[in-house]
Motif scaffolding. Structure first.
Motif, PDB file in Angstrom:
ATOM      1  N   ALA A 143       0.841  -1.197   0.000  1.00  0.00           N
ATOM      2  CA  ALA A 143       0.000   0.000   0.000  1.00  0.00           C
ATOM      3  C   ALA A 143       0.874   1.243   0.000  1.00  0.00           C
ATOM      4  O   ALA A 143       1.942   1.279   0.624  1.00  0.00           O
ATOM      5  CB  ALA A 143      -0.917   0.009   1.220  1.00  0.00           C
ATOM      6  N   ASP A 170      -3.226   5.278  -1.900  1.00  0.00           N
ATOM      7  CA  ASP A 170      -4.309   4.300  -1.723  1.00  0.00           C
ATOM      8  C   ASP A 170      -5.230   4.665  -0.558  1.00  0.00           C
ATOM      9  O   ASP A 170      -6.247   4.000  -0.336  1.00  0.00           O
ATOM     10  CB  ASP A 170      -3.726   2.906  -1.446  1.00  0.00           C
ATOM     11  N   GLN A 171      -4.872   5.687   0.189  1.00  0.00           N
ATOM     12  CA  GLN A 171      -5.584   5.966   1.439  1.00  0.00           C
ATOM     13  C   GLN A 171      -7.086   6.145   1.232  1.00  0.00           C
ATOM     14  O   GLN A 171      -7.893   5.564   1.972  1.00  0.00           O
ATOM     15  CB  GLN A 171      -4.992   7.212   2.103  1.00  0.00           C
ATOM     16  N   TYR A 186       1.963  -4.034   4.752  1.00  0.00           N
ATOM     17  CA  TYR A 186       0.660  -3.410   4.529  1.00  0.00           C
ATOM     18  C   TYR A 186       0.396  -3.574   3.031  1.00  0.00           C
ATOM     19  O   TYR A 186       1.023  -2.912   2.212  1.00  0.00           O
ATOM     20  CB  TYR A 186       0.677  -1.939   4.922  1.00  0.00           C
ATOM     21  N   VAL A 246      -8.375  -0.609  -5.763  1.00  0.00           N
ATOM     22  CA  VAL A 246      -8.060  -1.412  -4.578  1.00  0.00           C
ATOM     23  C   VAL A 246      -9.330  -2.129  -4.138  1.00  0.00           C
ATOM     24  O   VAL A 246     -10.353  -1.492  -3.873  1.00  0.00           O
ATOM     25  CB  VAL A 246      -7.510  -0.531  -3.443  1.00  0.00           C
ATOM     26  N   ALA A 257      -7.442  -5.192   1.363  1.00  0.00           N
ATOM     27  CA  ALA A 257      -6.219  -4.743   2.024  1.00  0.00           C
ATOM     28  C   ALA A 257      -5.990  -5.562   3.285  1.00  0.00           C
ATOM     29  O   ALA A 257      -6.941  -6.005   3.949  1.00  0.00           O
ATOM     30  CB  ALA A 257      -6.302  -3.258   2.372  1.00  0.00           C
ATOM     31  N   ILE A 288      -8.816   2.754   0.391  1.00  0.00           N
ATOM     32  CA  ILE A 288      -8.893   1.876   1.559  1.00  0.00           C
ATOM     33  C   ILE A 288      -9.937   2.395   2.538  1.00  0.00           C
ATOM     34  O   ILE A 288     -10.721   1.627   3.117  1.00  0.00           O
ATOM     35  CB  ILE A 288      -7.517   1.750   2.233  1.00  0.00           C
ATOM     36  N   VAL A 308      -2.169  -4.363  -0.497  1.00  0.00           N
ATOM     37  CA  VAL A 308      -3.477  -4.210  -1.133  1.00  0.00           C
ATOM     38  C   VAL A 308      -3.561  -5.164  -2.321  1.00  0.00           C
ATOM     39  O   VAL A 308      -2.550  -5.535  -2.924  1.00  0.00           O
ATOM     40  CB  VAL A 308      -3.728  -2.758  -1.618  1.00  0.00           C
ATOM     41  N   LEU A 366      -5.401   3.496   8.709  1.00  0.00           N
ATOM     42  CA  LEU A 366      -4.764   4.220   7.608  1.00  0.00           C
ATOM     43  C   LEU A 366      -3.405   4.784   8.011  1.00  0.00           C
ATOM     44  O   LEU A 366      -2.552   5.027   7.150  1.00  0.00           O
ATOM     45  CB  LEU A 366      -5.677   5.350   7.122  1.00  0.00           C
TER      46      LEU A 366
END
Length: 285
Positions: free
Chosen positions: A12, A16-17, A48, A57, A60, A20, A50, A40
């Motif tokens: 990740a 990607d925050q 971490y 994504v 995760a 997710i 994904v 996060l």
């Protein structure tokens, strides 16, 4: 045997925050560890991972070690449209490979949902113990008896290194909090106090506020100072504060095999709520 899937697994990254976060908020298959950090916040700390399909994504898994050699599964989330067993299988396989690169690690998880327990059992996780939930609702003052020579005062930032030493001495490595974790806990505390004697800092408690009252999030006493009323004094002091503030409900959890802890809480008026959650463990070699 590797699971054949039509998506890519990768670490990740910060970009990607948002995706997710959307999975966490809108999907049904979500496991979040009871942590001082938002899931996060761990992005960028391996492993971490994904699963990505068509640029999106779709799952995760985060289980970064903290402290070293102890990796709690802090997040597993999967999109409803993706086969659950496939997503878990490929992410867990990649996480094991990452954790095994440096040394052996203990991977643990408090599984609060049946669907996740099934995945864990199928992957070779074993139940280590149960988390027991307790609460105190009566609003009565607790016995304020305090051992001679013991002082209780508010925790200060400069106490945290010594607090971390107490924590490491008091708990099995699986349950220890690192100094960074304790820093976060302190910053989120409603009340944090320490117990001191001529030997120095020998115990502490950290509690958090919630809409219903408070939660005793952490209580630790040095092994050589246990069975001397230090834990009782720290919790009774907390209860006095809550009663003065008009908050009558205090919750706590502990392990079902921690007989001294259960006995202490029950002496102070806590009762079991009936909620119990299994702690699963897996060794990565």
């Amino acid at each position: 045997m590797a699971v054949k899937v039509d998506f890519q697994v990768r670490p990740a990254v910060s970009m990607d925050q948002r995706q997710i976060a959307n999975l966490i908020h809108f999907e049904a298959y979500v496991h979040r560890h009871l942590d001082w950090r938002n899931p996060l916040d761990w992005i960028g700390v391996p492993p971490y991972l994904v699963a990505e399909r068509d640029g999106r994504v779709v799952a995760a898994l985060a289980c970064p070690p903290d402290p070293p050699q102890v990796a709690w599964i802090r997040l597993f989330v999967n999109a409803n449209k993706l086969p659950l067993q496939e997503a878990w299988g490929v992410l867990w396989e990649a996480a094991q490979a990452d954790l095994g690169r440096n040394s052996d690690a203990r991977v643990a998880v408090i599984a609060m949902k049946d669907w996740f327990r099934g995945l864990l059992k199928d992957s070779g996780f074993a139940v280590r113990q149960q988390i027991v939930m307790l609460e105190r609702r009566d609003g009565r003052l607790a016995d304020e008896a305090r051992p001679l020579g013991i002082k209780i005062r508010q925790m200060m930032t400069y106490d945290l290194p010594a607090v971390a030493e107490v924590d490491a001495a008091a708990f099995d490595p699986l349950w220890q909090n690192s100094l960074p974790a304790l820093n976060r806990a302190y910053s989120q505390a409603m009340l944090a106090t320490i117990a001191e004697s001529v030997q120095g800092l020998i115990g502490y408690q950290i509690s958090t506020q919630n809409p219903y009252g408070a939660h005793l999030a952490r209580l630790a006493v040095r092994p050589e100072a246990q069975d001397q009323g230090v834990g009782h004094a720290l919790v009774s002091e907390l209860i006095q504060v809550l009663v003065r503030r008009g908050a009558s409900r205090l919750t706590v959890n502990t392990q079902d095999d921690n007989a001294p802890s259960l006995a202490l809480y029950k002496r102070l008026g806590f009762v079991e709520t009936g909620e119990r959650y299994p702690v699963f463990e897996f060794r990565v070699w």
